[in-house]
Design an enzyme around this catalytic site. Structure first.
Site, mmCIF file in Angstrom:
data_model
loop_
_atom_site.group_PDB
_atom_site.id
_atom_site.type_symbol
_atom_site.label_atom_id
_atom_site.label_comp_id
_atom_site.label_asym_id
_atom_site.label_seq_id
_atom_site.Cartn_x
_atom_site.Cartn_y
_atom_site.Cartn_z
ATOM 1 N N HIS A 122 0.846 -1.202 0.000
ATOM 2 C CA HIS A 122 0.000 0.000 0.000
ATOM 3 C C HIS A 122 0.874 1.242 0.000
ATOM 4 C CE1 HIS A 122 -3.996 1.878 1.473
ATOM 5 N NE2 HIS A 122 -3.153 2.887 1.283
ATOM 6 N N HIS A 146 0.966 4.917 -2.484
ATOM 7 C CA HIS A 146 0.527 5.716 -3.637
ATOM 8 C C HIS A 146 1.782 6.324 -4.256
ATOM 9 C CE1 HIS A 146 -3.741 5.816 -2.114
ATOM 10 N NE2 HIS A 146 -3.080 5.518 -0.999
ATOM 11 N N HIS A 155 -9.901 1.335 -0.091
ATOM 12 C CA HIS A 155 -9.707 2.110 1.139
ATOM 13 C C HIS A 155 -11.027 2.140 1.906
ATOM 14 C CE1 HIS A 155 -6.075 3.472 -0.835
ATOM 15 N NE2 HIS A 155 -5.744 4.249 0.183
ATOM 16 N N GLU A 197 -10.780 3.871 7.358
ATOM 17 C CA GLU A 197 -9.664 4.769 7.685
ATOM 18 C C GLU A 197 -10.250 6.038 8.321
ATOM 19 O OE1 GLU A 197 -7.848 6.726 4.330
ATOM 20 O OE2 GLU A 197 -6.028 7.240 5.436
ATOM 21 N N ASP A 215 1.927 4.106 2.902
ATOM 22 C CA ASP A 215 0.839 4.935 2.351
ATOM 23 C C ASP A 215 1.376 6.067 1.465
ATOM 24 O OD1 ASP A 215 -1.810 5.480 1.901
ATOM 25 O OD2 ASP A 215 -2.260 6.236 3.906
ATOM 26 N N ASP A 216 1.798 7.179 2.077
ATOM 27 C CA ASP A 216 2.342 8.340 1.344
ATOM 28 C C ASP A 216 3.537 8.834 2.160
ATOM 29 O OD1 ASP A 216 -0.077 8.800 -0.577
ATOM 30 O OD2 ASP A 216 -0.972 8.707 1.419
HETATM 31 N N1 ADE Z 1 -4.421 7.705 3.121
HETATM 32 C C1 ADE Z 1 -5.199 7.922 2.048
HETATM 33 N N2 ADE Z 1 -6.524 7.741 2.129
HETATM 34 C C2 ADE Z 1 -7.310 7.952 1.064
HETATM 35 N N3 ADE Z 1 -6.854 8.352 -0.117
HETATM 36 C C3 ADE Z 1 -5.536 8.558 -0.254
HETATM 37 N N4 ADE Z 1 -4.814 8.945 -1.314
HETATM 38 C C4 ADE Z 1 -3.535 9.017 -0.938
HETATM 39 N N5 ADE Z 1 -3.409 8.660 0.366
HETATM 40 C C5 ADE Z 1 -4.654 8.351 0.813
HETATM 41 ZN ZN ZN Z 2 -3.773 4.839 0.859
#
Ligand code: ADE
Ligand code: ZN
Length: 322
Positions: free
Chosen positions: A9, A11, A187, A190, A268-269
């Site tokens: 996971h 992006h 997703h 969250e 994630d990011d």
């Molecule tokens: N944590 C996240 N939740 C939803 N969309 C996303 N796009 C990028 N990161 C995300």
């Molecule tokens: Zn994500």
């Protein structure tokens, strides 16, 4: 030797280092001052994170920009011990860059191949539809995913603002992806609570769930996740940065594992949340109380749940066994 790791996971545009975003913004004359200051991304809640993410994703203009991003990120991941990565990709960014969806996919594929040639890291792509862009955009992403012919796309996912619309509005997109032979993840759980996870299970029938942590608020749902063997792509650092939980003591990963839910660790990011895959493994051990044997099991779970053919899975397991 670094412990072997795997990530399901991440992006890809969310892995953009701030220095790269700054360099591209200067190169292309883009004003990022609202979103990037003193080498850090600027946002303060989930909505402003989504807006900041979109602004950073829009600094890419050329195929080589996307290729460099994928190659650089995968190179760093491999240096941290990762043997497998699934990247979430958004070909709409090709259009935003003035290229095409195919050009975007070619570029990310080139980055993946270059990283594999240098480091041996195996990688697949999961196509993203953005929920806040509405069902039509998400269905369009699914149609493109099943017809574009890029063999490294093996999955479909919906990200974006979980508070928008209801899962039922997007079920058709997932049907298109499933019928086209793609594996599914979504997703859910969250920003929104257990109802969102339940809808995802009932209406999408995914192989995995992105985050899913808020399922913990409903014990029967946790039992269902465990019984059905649904794998959660858990991103603890992201959850704290986005204030899903106030601190690591409140994070439910331990409770989910104790209840028999299958989990994996993910970034994630990463630069948006001040993390990395290696840091997530450290967090699991130093903040969440997991032993190295337990985090190694999470890596095994990631390989077991990876969107790859069985021969590749066996090869990855063989690398894990060393
Ligand atoms: N944590 C996240 N939740 C939803 N969309 C996303 N796009 C990028 N990161 C995300
Ligand atoms: Zn994500």
């Amino acid at each position: 030797m670094t412990t072997p790791k795997a990530e399901l996971h991440c992006h890809i545009e969310g892995a953009t280092p701030p220095a790269l975003a700054a360099r591209l913004a200067t190169k292309y004359g883009i004003d990022l001052s609202a979103w990037l200051r003193d080498g850090r991304y600027v946002w303060h809640d989930f909505s402003s994170f989504i807006a900041c993410y979109a602004a950073i994703a829009n600094v890419f203009r050329a195929e080589e920009d996307f290729a460099d991003l994928a190659e650089t990120y995968l190179g760093e991941l491999a240096a941290d011990g990762a043997i497998y990565s699934e990247l979430f990709v958004s070909p709409e960014q090709g259009l935003a860059a003035g290229l095409s969806r195919d050009a975007y996919m070619r570029a990310i594929t080139a980055g993946i191949e270059a990283a594999k040639a240098k480091t041996g890291i195996e990688c697949r792509m999961v196509m993203i539809g953005e929920r806040h862009m509405g069902p039509e955009q998400v269905e369009g992403a699914a149609r493109y995913a099943v017809s574009c012919g890029f063999p490294l796309i093996t999955g479909f996912n919906m990200a974006g603002d979980e508070r928008m619309g209801c899962v039922a509005d997007y079920a058709r997109a997932f049907d298109i992806a499933r019928d086209g032979g793609l594996k599914l993840t979504i997703h859910a759980g969250e920003v929104c609570g257990p109802g969102s996870v339940r809808d995802a299970l009932d209406l999408v029938r995914p192989d995995r769930i992105g985050h899913g942590v808020r399922a913990v608020e409903e014990p029967a749902l946790v039992r269902r996740l465990a019984d059905e063997g649904v794998v959660l792509e858990v991103c603890p650092g992201s959850n704290i940065a986005l204030s899903v939980y106030p601190d690591f003591r409140a994070h439910p990963l331990r409770r989910l594992v104790d209840a028999g839910v299958r989990v994996t660790l993910n970034s994630d990011d990463p630069p948006f949340f001040g993390t990395s895959l290696a840091r997530e493994y450290e967090i699991a051990e130093s903040e969440l109380g997991f032993s190295p044997e337990e985090t190694a099991r999470m890596t095994e779970t990631a390989i077991a749940a990876a969107f790859v053919d069985e021969e590749t899975r066996e090869r990855l397991f063989a690398r894990l066994r060393g």
